[in-house]
Design an enzyme around this catalytic site. Structure first.
Site: not given
Ligand SMILES: *Cc1c(COP(=O)(O)O)cnc(C)c1O
Length: 385
Positions: A56, A108, A180, A205
């Site tokens: 961890r 998001y 982000d 993504k």
């Molecule tokens: C998908 C997404 C998240 C969250 O990520 P997860 O891997 O699904 O927890 C945060 N910000 C954006 C812009 C996203 O597209």
């Protein structure tokens, strides 16, 4: 006389993606980073070990990913998490009761939900603003503002925020700024160079890129901030396993070539949609008609694979179209090699239906993949009908 020294050249993005943190394995010579599938590491004597104790706290596969992601964002350190939301949760844990967060009003949905419906109970307050106007960010600041949360481009309307301007306002106010960077990926946009303290990714993504893993990451430059976040990462335990770390690391190797193709395909599709009589509006920052185009040109290398558009005929036309595509799969998520399509109001953004944050009813969002662009345009053409 001393030989003139050639200053070391920083390797290019594509080289870092393939080699940063990924030297051949000293034990075996393996060219790819091994998946070190273990929960614990042996100690020769108490406290005498090769840098790893319990998985961890640290794992070599995860460490390779963290080094690579730091290099790709031009940061000093990276921390990998089990999901994008686990990374967001770690940032939220930097705050204490009474602190205030300023957030873009179209971040998001999961990010908004975590602050508004989980951390509200910890006494953290939130103001959502349209960050296209940096002056509105300044007006939203209070003496207790500790965090400014930026996203650009945004989802699903592809708004562009002037990252340099907004991080500057946060800095003057003594607040941390987080970008982000999931939609752009580090290949297209590097927020640390635009003044951000932290960059966040859902590696699920574009960085993972193949719709086969869920992961998240934080990258920054300040080592004191790293210590605080690494403490939270270990204390709360939202870490990725070795195999998931390895999948993200493998995805990262091809990020540059994939993003070039995503961007080219999305640009061609956006231009095609613009001239279609049944399409009322196209949101893509690569279009000169997009209100954020000039800022996007300044802060991005190209414009990415996400776009959205409104069909004449509203929600009925949108629902009909997305159920008729054959190559574009009707699904949530984004950033994979395969093209996806969805209706935000009914799917990814259902939770904001009826609020002022609700996307237009006829809006269709596409995550443009790297298939043949002629096939993609042909698919959209037959689906729009
Ligand atoms: C998908 C997404 C998240 C969250 O990520 P997860 O891997 O699904 O927890 C945060 N910000 C954006 C812009 C996203 O597209």
């Amino acid at each position: 006389m001393a030989e003139p020294t050639v200053p070391p050249r920083r390797p290019g993005f594509e080289t870092l993606a393939i080699h940063a943190g990924q030297d051949p394995d000293p034990a075996t010579g393996a060219v790819t980073v091994p998946i070190v599938q273990t929960s614990t590491f042996v100690q020769e004597a108490v406290g005498k070990h090769k840098g790893y104790e319990y998985a961890r706290t640290g794992n070599p596969t995860r460490a390779a990913l963290e080094t690579c992601l730091a290099a790709l964002e031009g940061g000093a350190w990276g921390l990998a998490f089990a999901s994008g939301m686990a990374a967001t949760d770690a940032v939220a844990h930097l705050l204490e009761s009474g602190d205030h967060v300023v957030m873009a009003d179209d971040v998001y949905g999961g990010t908004y939900r975590l602050f508004a419906k989980v951390f509200d109970r910890a006494g953290i307050t939130l103001t959502a603003v349209d960050m296209r106007e940096p002056a509105d960010v300044r007006r939203a600041l209070t003496k207790r503002t500790k965090l400014v949360w930026i996203e650009s481009p945004t989802n699903p309307t592809l708004r562009i925020v002037d990252i340099d301007a907004v991080t500057g306002i946060a800095r003057e106010a003594g607040s941390l700024s987080v970008v982000d960077n999931t939609f752009a990926s580090p290949y297209l946009q590097q927020p640390l160079g635009l003044g951000a303290d932290l960059v966040l990714h859902s590696t699920t993504k574009y960085i993972g890129g193949h719709s086969d893993v869920v992961g998240g990451a934080l990258v920054g430059t300040d080592m004191a901030l790293r210590e605080r976040l690494a403490f939270i990462q270990n204390a709360a335990g939202g870490v990725p396993g070795p195999f998931d770390s390895w999948l993200v690391l493998r995805g990262a190797k091809t990020l540059a070539v994939r993003m070039d193709r995503h961007s080219d395909n999305a640009m061609a599709i956006a231009e095609w949609l613009c001239q279609h009589p049944k399409v009322e509006r196209v949101n893509y920052p690569g279009l000169e008609t997009h209100e954020g185009h000039d800022i996007a040109r300044r802060q991005m290398r190209s414009f990415g694979g996400m776009l959205s558009f409104e069909l004449r005929g509203g929600e009925t036309a949108a629902d009909r179209m997305v159920s008729r595509t054959r190559i574009f799969a009707l699904a949530e998520s984004l950033g994979g090699v395969e093209s996806l399509i969805e209706v935000p109001l009914a799917m990814t953004h259902g939770s904001v239906r009826g609020t002022k944050l609700a996307p237009p009813a006829g809006l269709v969002r596409a995550s443009v993949g790297i298939e043949s662009v002629d096939d993609l345009i042909g698919d959209l053409a037959q689906a729009i009908g």
